[in-house]
Design an enzyme around this catalytic site. Structure first.
Site, short mmCIF file in Angstrom:
data_model
loop_
_atom_site.label_atom_id
_atom_site.label_comp_id
_atom_site.label_asym_id
_atom_site.label_seq_id
_atom_site.Cartn_x
_atom_site.Cartn_y
_atom_site.Cartn_z
N CYS A 114 41.32 42.54 49.86
CA CYS A 114 42.70 42.23 50.25
C CYS A 114 42.83 42.37 51.76
CB CYS A 114 43.65 43.19 49.53
SG CYS A 114 45.40 42.89 49.86
N GLU B 278 39.92 38.42 41.25
CA GLU B 278 40.35 39.80 40.95
C GLU B 278 40.63 40.52 42.25
OE1 GLU B 278 39.51 44.19 40.37
OE2 GLU B 278 38.45 42.72 41.60
N ARG C 119 44.21 52.08 35.56
CA ARG C 119 43.69 51.20 36.62
C ARG C 119 44.42 49.86 36.57
NH1 ARG C 119 38.74 51.52 39.14
NH2 ARG C 119 38.01 49.66 40.23
N ARG D 12 45.12 46.24 38.14
CA ARG D 12 44.48 45.26 38.99
C ARG D 12 45.14 43.89 38.81
NH1 ARG D 12 43.04 49.17 41.11
NH2 ARG D 12 40.96 49.76 41.85
#
Length: 331
Positions: free
Chosen positions: A72, A110, A154, A156
Site C-alpha cells: 500500500c 490483496e 486478520r 484484509r
C-alpha cells in the site's frame, strides 16, 4: 481447461497454493525479498523473478490470471489525470502495466484493510479508476479471517476482477452477464487456537524472563475481566512493560510482519510461557502441513506475517475458477 496464473509480490507463495488447490497452474512468480525467495524455492522448486519494476511483459509466459499482494503506497496526484498515469511511481503501477500489456482474463489483488482509507481515500480511488480504465469489471471486500472459519483476527482487502468482454458480473450488479461471481458468506470457526498447538515444543521458544514478568504484571487483572474465558487457551501479544494484550476467545491476534522484529511481537501461549512456533503460525494462516519454513528465525516470522490467509484466498479462487469455466463452457 487449466488456467495459468502469475504470482506477483509472491512472498512465500500463499496465493499460489490457494489457486493451485483449485486447479490453476502457476507459470511464473516475482518476489524481491531474499529470504522469502529462499522459502519459496524450498517449497516450489522455483526461484521467483526479482524486482517487478524490471520485469518486461514480453518475458512472462502466457497466463490467464494475474495475482498480486502489492504494498500500500500513496499516489502522487499532482496531475489529477484520474487514470492509468496516476499510478506511475508506485508498485501498483507495475501491476497495472502488466495487466495493460497482457490483458489477462482475470486478476486477484490483496492488500491491508487500511488501503480503503489510505491517503484520505485517494489511493483506493486511483486503483479503482485504473482498473476500470484497463477494461475490467471488479469488486472488493474487507474480510476478517475469523469470519470465514480461521481463528485469526486478520482483516484484509481482497479484490477480484474479470475482463469486461467476458461479461462476468458480481452479486448485486445489474447487467447482461453470462455468470455471476459471489463472494463467500461468513461462517463459524472450523477450529480454535487450542487445536493448532503442538505438545512437544523446543525450549528455544520459551519467552525471556523480562517478557514473562511483563505478562504477569497484567494477567491477574485480565483474568478478573468478563473477557476472560477459561475454556480457551490464553494468548498474550503486544507485550511491553507499559501494556499487554490478551485473548481467550479461541481466536489469535493478527500475525504481522512485526513478528520479525523481536520475540515480544510474537503471540505467546501463556500457560507454557512460549512463543507460537512458525508451524503454529502457518496453521493460523491456513497453510498446508507439507509447507516448509526455517524454524526459529525472525525472517520466517516476518514472512508469515506478510503472507495471506490461504483458506480465504482459496475460497475466492474457487469461485473465480467456477465462473471462468462457466463462461468458457458457453463458447
Amino acid at each position: 481447461m487449466q488456467y495459468k496464473m502469475i504470482d506477483l509480490f509472491a512472498g512465500i507463495g500463499g496465493i499460489r497454493i490457494a489457486f493451485e488447490e483449485n486447479g490453476a497452474k502457476c507459470v511464473r512468480s516475482s518476489e524481491i525479498d531474499k529470504y522469502a525467495c529462499e522459502t519459496y524455492e524450498i517449497n516450489f522448486n522455483e526461484k521467483p523473478l526479482g524486482d517487478i519494476t524490471k520485469i518486461s511483459p514480453e518475458e512472462l509466459p502466457k497466463f490467464d490470471i494475474l495475482t498480486a499482494g502489492f504494498p500500500c503506497q500513496p499516489f502522487s496526484l499532482a496531475g489529477l489525470r484520474k487514470g492509468f498515469e496516476d499510478a506511475r511511481g508506485t508498485l501498483f503501477f507495475d501491476v497495472a502495466r502488466l495487466i495493460k500489456a497482457r490483458e489477462p482474463i482475470a486478476f486477484f489483488l490483496e492488500n491491508v484493510e487500511g488501503i480503503v482509507n489510505h491517503d484520505g481515500g485517494k489511493t483506493i480511488n486511483v486503483i479503482e479508476n485504473v482498473l476500470s480504465e484497463l477494461g475490467y469489471n471488479f469488486q472488493w471486500r474487507i474480510m476478517n479471517a475469523s469470519d470465514y472459519g480461521v481463528p485469526q483476527n486478520r482483516k484484509r482487502w481482497y479484490c477480484v476482477g474479470f475482463r469486461k468482454d467476458l461479461r462476468i458480473g458480481f452479486e448485486g450488479q445489474n447487467g447482461n452477464f453470462r455468470a455471476i461471481y459471489n463472494f463467500p458468506k461468513k461462517c463459524d470457526l472450523k477450529f480454535k487456537v487450542k487445536d493448532i498447538l503442538d505438545i512437544n515444543v523446543s525450549d528455544s521458544y520459551l519467552v525471556s524472563k523480562t517478557c514473562e514478568r511483563n505478562i504477569n504484571i497484567y494477567i491477574d487483572k485480565y483474568k478478573l475481566s468478563p473477557r476472560y474465558d477459561s475454556t480457551n487457551v490464553l494468548i498474550a501479544n503486544e507485550i511491553r512493560p507499559s501494556r499487554c494484550n490478551f485473548r481467550s476467545d479461541g481466536i489469535s491476534p493478527c500475525l504481522t510482519a512485526k513478528m520479525g522484529t523481536g520475540g515480544n511481537n510474537i503471540p505467546v501461549y501463556v500457560e507454557k510461557m512460549r512463543k507460537l512456533t512458525e508451524r503454529e503460525c502457518l496453521r493460523l494462516m491456513g497453510f498446508p502441513e507439507w509447507y516448509q519454513i526455517k524454524p526459529n528465525t525472525m525472517h520466517s516470522y516476518k514472512q508469515i506475517g506478510n503472507s495471506v490467509v490461504v483458506t480465504i484466498v482459496s475460497m475466492l479462487a474457487k469461485e473465480m475458477i467456477r465462473v471462468l469455466k462457466l463462461v468458457d463452457s458457453e463458447v
